[in-house]
Design a protein around this motif. Structure first.
Motif, PDB file in Angstrom:
ATOM      1  N   VAL A  31       1.263  -0.965   0.306  1.00 37.30           N
ATOM      2  CA  VAL A  31      -0.084  -0.032   0.382  1.00 37.30           C
ATOM      3  C   VAL A  31       0.604   1.013  -0.309  1.00 37.30           C
ATOM      4  CG1 VAL A  31      -2.195  -1.308   1.290  1.00 37.30           C
ATOM      5  CG2 VAL A  31       0.127  -0.129   2.309  1.00 37.30           C
ATOM      6  N   GLY A  32       2.121   0.951   0.328  1.00 32.24           N
ATOM      7  CA  GLY A  32       2.962   2.425   0.479  1.00 32.24           C
ATOM      8  C   GLY A  32       4.334   2.400   0.007  1.00 32.24           C
ATOM      9  N   GLY A  33       5.216   3.568  -0.276  1.00 35.43           N
ATOM     10  CA  GLY A  33       6.390   3.611  -0.307  1.00 35.43           C
ATOM     11  C   GLY A  33       6.218   2.709  -2.443  1.00 35.43           C
ATOM     12  N   VAL A  34       7.809   2.949  -2.218  1.00 41.67           N
ATOM     13  CA  VAL A  34       8.414   2.445  -3.794  1.00 41.67           C
ATOM     14  C   VAL A  34       7.510   0.970  -4.665  1.00 41.67           C
ATOM     15  CG1 VAL A  34      10.653   3.480  -3.167  1.00 41.67           C
ATOM     16  CG2 VAL A  34      10.279   0.639  -3.085  1.00 41.67           C
ATOM     17  N   TRP A  35       7.394   0.019  -3.504  1.00 48.74           N
ATOM     18  CA  TRP A  35       6.383  -0.314  -4.633  1.00 48.74           C
ATOM     19  C   TRP A  35       4.605  -0.962  -4.379  1.00 48.74           C
ATOM     20  CZ3 TRP A  35       9.943  -4.143  -1.241  1.00 48.74           C
ATOM     21  CH2 TRP A  35      10.933  -4.610  -1.921  1.00 48.74           C
ATOM     22  N   ARG A  36       4.357   0.850  -4.243  1.00 49.31           N
ATOM     23  CA  ARG A  36       3.211   1.106  -4.261  1.00 49.31           C
ATOM     24  C   ARG A  36       2.090   0.527  -5.109  1.00 49.31           C
ATOM     25  NH1 ARG A  36       0.507   7.457  -3.268  1.00 49.31           N
ATOM     26  NH2 ARG A  36      -1.989   5.934  -2.747  1.00 49.31           N
ATOM     27  N   ARG A  37       0.752  -0.172  -4.736  1.00 49.59           N
ATOM     28  CA  ARG A  37      -0.506  -0.594  -5.501  1.00 49.59           C
ATOM     29  C   ARG A  37       0.478  -2.005  -5.997  1.00 49.59           C
ATOM     30  NH1 ARG A  37      -0.104   4.771  -7.124  1.00 49.59           N
ATOM     31  NH2 ARG A  37      -2.762   5.331  -6.482  1.00 49.59           N
ATOM     32  N   THR A  38       1.754  -2.309  -5.551  1.00 50.60           N
ATOM     33  CA  THR A  38       2.072  -3.746  -5.778  1.00 50.60           C
ATOM     34  C   THR A  38       1.246  -5.032  -6.501  1.00 50.60           C
ATOM     35  OG1 THR A  38       4.563  -2.801  -6.071  1.00 50.60           O
ATOM     36  CG2 THR A  38       4.198  -5.409  -6.460  1.00 50.60           C
ATOM     37  N   ARG A  39       0.963  -6.143  -6.883  1.00 57.15           N
ATOM     38  CA  ARG A  39       0.323  -7.287  -6.577  1.00 57.15           C
ATOM     39  C   ARG A  39       0.815  -7.940  -6.606  1.00 57.15           C
ATOM     40  NH1 ARG A  39      -5.466  -6.099  -5.373  1.00 57.15           N
ATOM     41  NH2 ARG A  39      -5.943  -4.396  -6.325  1.00 57.15           N
ATOM     42  N   LEU A  40       0.662  -8.970  -5.146  1.00 49.79           N
ATOM     43  CA  LEU A  40       1.897 -10.015  -4.910  1.00 49.79           C
ATOM     44  C   LEU A  40       0.515 -11.187  -5.003  1.00 49.79           C
ATOM     45  CD1 LEU A  40       3.809  -9.059  -2.180  1.00 49.79           C
ATOM     46  CD2 LEU A  40       4.733  -9.375  -4.862  1.00 49.79           C
ATOM     47  N   ARG A  41       0.653 -12.449  -6.112  1.00 41.77           N
ATOM     48  CA  ARG A  41      -0.253 -13.570  -5.394  1.00 41.77           C
ATOM     49  C   ARG A  41       0.340 -14.454  -4.141  1.00 41.77           C
ATOM     50  NH1 ARG A  41      -2.706 -15.662  -9.872  1.00 41.77           N
ATOM     51  NH2 ARG A  41      -2.822 -17.256  -9.419  1.00 41.77           N
ATOM     52  N   GLY A  80       4.304 -12.153   4.025  1.00 43.70           N
ATOM     53  CA  GLY A  80       5.179 -11.449   3.874  1.00 43.70           C
ATOM     54  C   GLY A  80       4.795 -10.504   3.862  1.00 43.70           C
ATOM     55  N   ALA A  81       3.316  -9.742   3.835  1.00 46.73           N
ATOM     56  CA  ALA A  81       2.836  -8.641   3.376  1.00 46.73           C
ATOM     57  C   ALA A  81       3.421  -7.618   4.944  1.00 46.73           C
ATOM     58  CB  ALA A  81       1.625  -8.861   3.578  1.00 46.73           C
ATOM     59  N   LEU A  82       3.581  -7.791   5.697  1.00 44.90           N
ATOM     60  CA  LEU A  82       4.287  -6.538   7.131  1.00 44.90           C
ATOM     61  C   LEU A  82       5.604  -6.192   6.344  1.00 44.90           C
ATOM     62  CD1 LEU A  82       2.729  -8.104  10.019  1.00 44.90           C
ATOM     63  CD2 LEU A  82       2.226  -5.794   9.244  1.00 44.90           C
ATOM     64  N   GLY A  83       6.175  -7.291   6.435  1.00 51.83           N
ATOM     65  CA  GLY A  83       8.198  -7.323   5.911  1.00 51.83           C
ATOM     66  C   GLY A  83       8.503  -6.369   4.224  1.00 51.83           C
ATOM     67  N   LEU A  84       7.377  -6.471   3.702  1.00 48.89           N
ATOM     68  CA  LEU A  84       8.515  -6.291   1.970  1.00 48.89           C
ATOM     69  C   LEU A  84       7.078  -4.642   2.159  1.00 48.89           C
ATOM     70  CD1 LEU A  84       6.598  -9.450   0.446  1.00 48.89           C
ATOM     71  CD2 LEU A  84       9.289  -8.747   0.611  1.00 48.89           C
ATOM     72  N   GLU A  85       5.312  -4.671   3.301  1.00 54.84           N
ATOM     73  CA  GLU A  85       5.992  -3.232   3.553  1.00 54.84           C
ATOM     74  C   GLU A  85       6.887  -2.503   4.185  1.00 54.84           C
ATOM     75  OE1 GLU A  85       2.834  -0.557   2.396  1.00 54.84           O
ATOM     76  OE2 GLU A  85       2.225  -3.187   2.486  1.00 54.84           O
ATOM     77  N   ALA A  86       7.527  -2.946   5.360  1.00 57.23           N
ATOM     78  CA  ALA A  86       8.726  -2.502   5.599  1.00 57.23           C
ATOM     79  C   ALA A  86       9.779  -1.962   4.550  1.00 57.23           C
ATOM     80  CB  ALA A  86       9.020  -3.127   6.869  1.00 57.23           C
ATOM     81  N   ALA A  87      10.026  -2.864   3.421  1.00 59.07           N
ATOM     82  CA  ALA A  87      10.733  -3.046   3.004  1.00 59.07           C
ATOM     83  C   ALA A  87      10.661  -1.258   1.347  1.00 59.07           C
ATOM     84  CB  ALA A  87      11.503  -3.898   2.007  1.00 59.07           C
ATOM     85  N   SER A  88       9.752  -2.128   1.416  1.00 60.10           N
ATOM     86  CA  SER A  88       9.331  -0.584   0.188  1.00 60.10           C
ATOM     87  C   SER A  88       9.294   0.776   0.808  1.00 60.10           C
ATOM     88  CB  SER A  88       7.595  -1.046  -0.028  1.00 60.10           C
ATOM     89  OG  SER A  88       7.070  -0.613  -0.417  1.00 60.10           O
ATOM     90  N   ARG A  89       8.910   0.521   1.823  1.00 61.25           N
ATOM     91  CA  ARG A  89       9.267   1.800   2.827  1.00 61.25           C
ATOM     92  C   ARG A  89      10.715   2.516   3.253  1.00 61.25           C
ATOM     93  NH1 ARG A  89       3.546   3.623   4.297  1.00 61.25           N
ATOM     94  NH2 ARG A  89       2.280   2.159   3.166  1.00 61.25           N
ATOM     95  N   GLY A  90      11.506   1.884   2.528  1.00 61.76           N
ATOM     96  CA  GLY A  90      13.357   2.235   3.126  1.00 61.76           C
ATOM     97  C   GLY A  90      14.021   1.753   3.832  1.00 61.76           C
TER      98      GLY A  90
END
Length: 209
Positions: A31-41, A80-90
């Protein structure tokens, strides 16, 4: 060292998704960061509860959005949604800890899809991984244990996770019941923020002196 973050609470009232019942695949969305709106199966497995978009959005509003330089552990990683969200935000380093072989394979696929070189996947028991992690070397630990594990599981997870962060460090906890300062004080934690999303209680906890 833990970076200062804004403590303003978001006003959203998220709605929790029902637990998965098995069969087929679904998607989660960053939902945020550099990968915002990216969908993962993601696999549809019994007991798998991806943290809903609006809960993640609220959590990172609490944390201040920018996690540049942070070290984050996503124990019981699942999708991995939480960890990937953190990575997306730096976040500088994110470790996704998961024991289920199928989910681990899926996490590796996510990392490859995103070209997320700062994200590592570790296949092991979450409690074992937390117990062996260098003390006070993480900024944030995500905890979403199986709800079937009961209070003993949650207390053990908190005991292992709190040692991973320094004074002022953060733990995010999802649980079927609300944890209060009274119950957390003996673990060296306090409730910074809390919300209820359907049957799930989301807590942002801080390590105290």
């Amino acid at each position: 060292m833990v970076r200062s973050r804004s403590s303003s609470a978001a006003q959203a009232r998220p709605t929790a998704k029902a637990p998965r019942t098995g069969g087929g695949t679904h998607e989660v969305r960053i939902v945020g960061g550099v990968w915002r709106r990216t969908r993962l199966r993601v696999l549809d497995k019994p007991g798998l509860r991806p943290t809903p978009d609006r809960v993640r959005e609220t959590l990172f509003n609490w944390l201040g959005q920018d996690l540049t330089g942070w070290v984050c552990l996503d124990a019981f990683a699942g999708t991995g949604a939480l960890g990937l969200e953190a990575a997306s935000r730096g976040a500088q380093q994110v470790v996704l800890i998961e024991q289920d072989a199928q989910l681990v394979q899926q996490l590796h696929a996510h990392v490859e899809q995103l070209k997320a070189t700062q994200v590592k996947v570790q296949r092991t028991d979450a409690l074992t991984a937390l117990a062996s992690w260098p003390a006070q070397s993480a900024d944030l630990v995500f905890l979403d244990p199986p709800f079937s594990g009961g209070e003993v599981m949650f207390k053990h997870a908190l005991q292992q996770a709190v040692r991973c962060v320094p004074i002022g460090g953060w733990l995010y906890l999802e649980a079927p019941e609300a944890w209060t300062d009274e119950g957390l004080r003996t673990l060296g934690l306090s409730v910074h923020k809390h919300l209820k999303a359907g049957a799930v209680h989301a807590h942002l906890l801080q390590r105290i002196a």
